[in-house]
Every structure is written in C-alpha cells, then in structure tokens.
Write an enzyme that holds these catalytic residues in place. Structure first.
Site, mmCIF file in Angstrom:
data_model
loop_
_atom_site.group_PDB
_atom_site.id
_atom_site.type_symbol
_atom_site.label_atom_id
_atom_site.label_comp_id
_atom_site.label_asym_id
_atom_site.label_seq_id
_atom_site.Cartn_x
_atom_site.Cartn_y
_atom_site.Cartn_z
ATOM 1 C CD GLU A 1 38.998 -35.044 3.578
ATOM 2 O OE1 GLU A 1 39.660 -34.074 3.146
ATOM 3 O OE2 GLU A 1 37.923 -35.401 3.082
ATOM 4 C CB CYS B 1 39.083 -36.702 -3.026
ATOM 5 S SG CYS B 1 40.803 -36.757 -2.495
ATOM 6 C CB CYS C 1 41.369 -38.003 1.303
ATOM 7 S SG CYS C 1 42.090 -36.373 1.065
HETATM 8 N N1 THU Z 1 38.577 -31.219 -0.765
HETATM 9 C C1 THU Z 1 38.928 -31.563 0.514
HETATM 10 O O1 THU Z 1 39.717 -30.879 1.158
HETATM 11 N N2 THU Z 1 38.369 -32.668 1.039
HETATM 12 C C2 THU Z 1 37.379 -33.403 0.458
HETATM 13 O O2 THU Z 1 36.869 -34.326 1.075
HETATM 14 C C3 THU Z 1 36.944 -33.064 -0.896
HETATM 15 C C4 THU Z 1 37.706 -32.026 -1.582
HETATM 16 C C5 THU Z 1 39.084 -29.946 -1.315
HETATM 17 C C6 THU Z 1 40.092 -30.016 -2.415
HETATM 18 C C7 THU Z 1 39.906 -28.663 -3.060
HETATM 19 O O3 THU Z 1 40.635 -27.697 -2.321
HETATM 20 C C8 THU Z 1 38.429 -28.357 -2.886
HETATM 21 O O4 THU Z 1 37.991 -29.205 -1.827
HETATM 22 C C9 THU Z 1 37.589 -28.609 -4.123
HETATM 23 O O5 THU Z 1 37.809 -29.861 -4.639
#
Ligand code: THU
Length: 137
Positions: free
Chosen positions: A60, A93, A96
């Site tokens: 994101e 998360c 984000c």
């Molecule tokens: N992650 C994202 O890119 N976006 C989300 O909405 C949740 C988590 C990624 C971070 C990390 O590379 C992996 O997912 C595991 O947490």
C-alpha cells in the site's frame, strides 16, 4: 465521485496481478496494491522486504508513495485495492492505515480482497476511526 463497477474490477485485477512482482524472500507473503486516481490513472505497488525486517515497505505504501512522486495529491485519489492470497480479506497494517489518513480522504474507498477474489469495500475512515490527522492547537 462515484466509482464505476468496471473501474473497481480493473483496480482489483491490477492489485492481484502486480502481486507477482512482490519481493518477499522472508515472509513468502506477496501483497499487491493499486491506487486509482480521478484522471483514470492507476499506480500499483508491492511489498518489498529486507533482511532487516523493519526496513520492509508494504504494498500500500509503495503504491501511495509512488503516487506522491508522480505529483498526485489526496484530492486526486479515488480508490485503493489491496490483494493477498489470504483466506480472509487482507487488511492493511496500522502504519499503512496512517499513511492512508495522510494521503487519502476519509471517504476514500478501499477494496480488500482475498485468495478467492472476494471483495470487501471499506473507507479509510472505517479503517482508522478517530485518526490523528492534524497538529492544530
Ligand atoms: N504487508 C503488506 O504489504 N500489506 C499489508 O496490508 C499487510 C502486510 C506485507 C509486509 C510483509 O512484507 C508481509 O506482508 C508480511 O507481513
């Protein structure tokens, strides 16, 4: 500005497709995000991990930061889609979410998808109620 169903579908499709480019040697958890701007342009992003885990950038943020780099501002954003191969809907998360508060509008639509291509629609405000969004005092 209403989002047409075909635009929403295209955005979700883009988030799903870009996931293949995720750099995820540690989690093996690819995530794709796509941001639709009011001029019809879509900017996508993936999660980019690091051996020092804290240096990881989520999909994101990758997409939203690229949008800033391209000159877009919060008034230009129409919707965001996030895709992961999850059982349940992927949910951004908290870092984000805070970035969405900064770079989107409270009513910006966020499409959350899962591995079965089901889509749940929420807004930034629903993801972050009572957000910290100003230092006015
Ligand atoms: N992650 C994202 O890119 N976006 C989300 O909405 C949740 C988590 C990624 C971070 C990390 O590379 C992996 O997912 C595991 O947490």
């Amino acid at each position: 500005m209403n989002i047409q169903p075909h635009q929403a579908q295209q955005l979700v499709k883009e988030a799903k497709k870009i996931k293949e480019k995720a750099y995820v040697p540690y989690s093996h958890f690819p995530v794709g995000a796509a941001v639709l701007y009011k001029d019809g342009h879509i900017i996508s992003g993936v999660n980019v991990e690091n051996v020092s885990f804290g240096a990881t950038n989520c999909a994101e943020r990758t997409a939203l930061f690229t949008g800033v780099t391209e000159g877009y501002t919060k008034k230009d954003i129409q919707a965001i889609a996030v895709s992961a191969n999850t059982k349940d809907y992927i949910t951004p998360c908290s870092i984000c979410r805070q970035v969405m508060v900064e770079l989107c509008q409270p009513d910006t639509v966020v499409y959350l998808t899962n591995g079965k291509d089901e889509v749940k629609e929420v807004t930034v405000e629903e993801l972050v109620p009572f957000a910290f969004s100003s230092m006015d005092h």
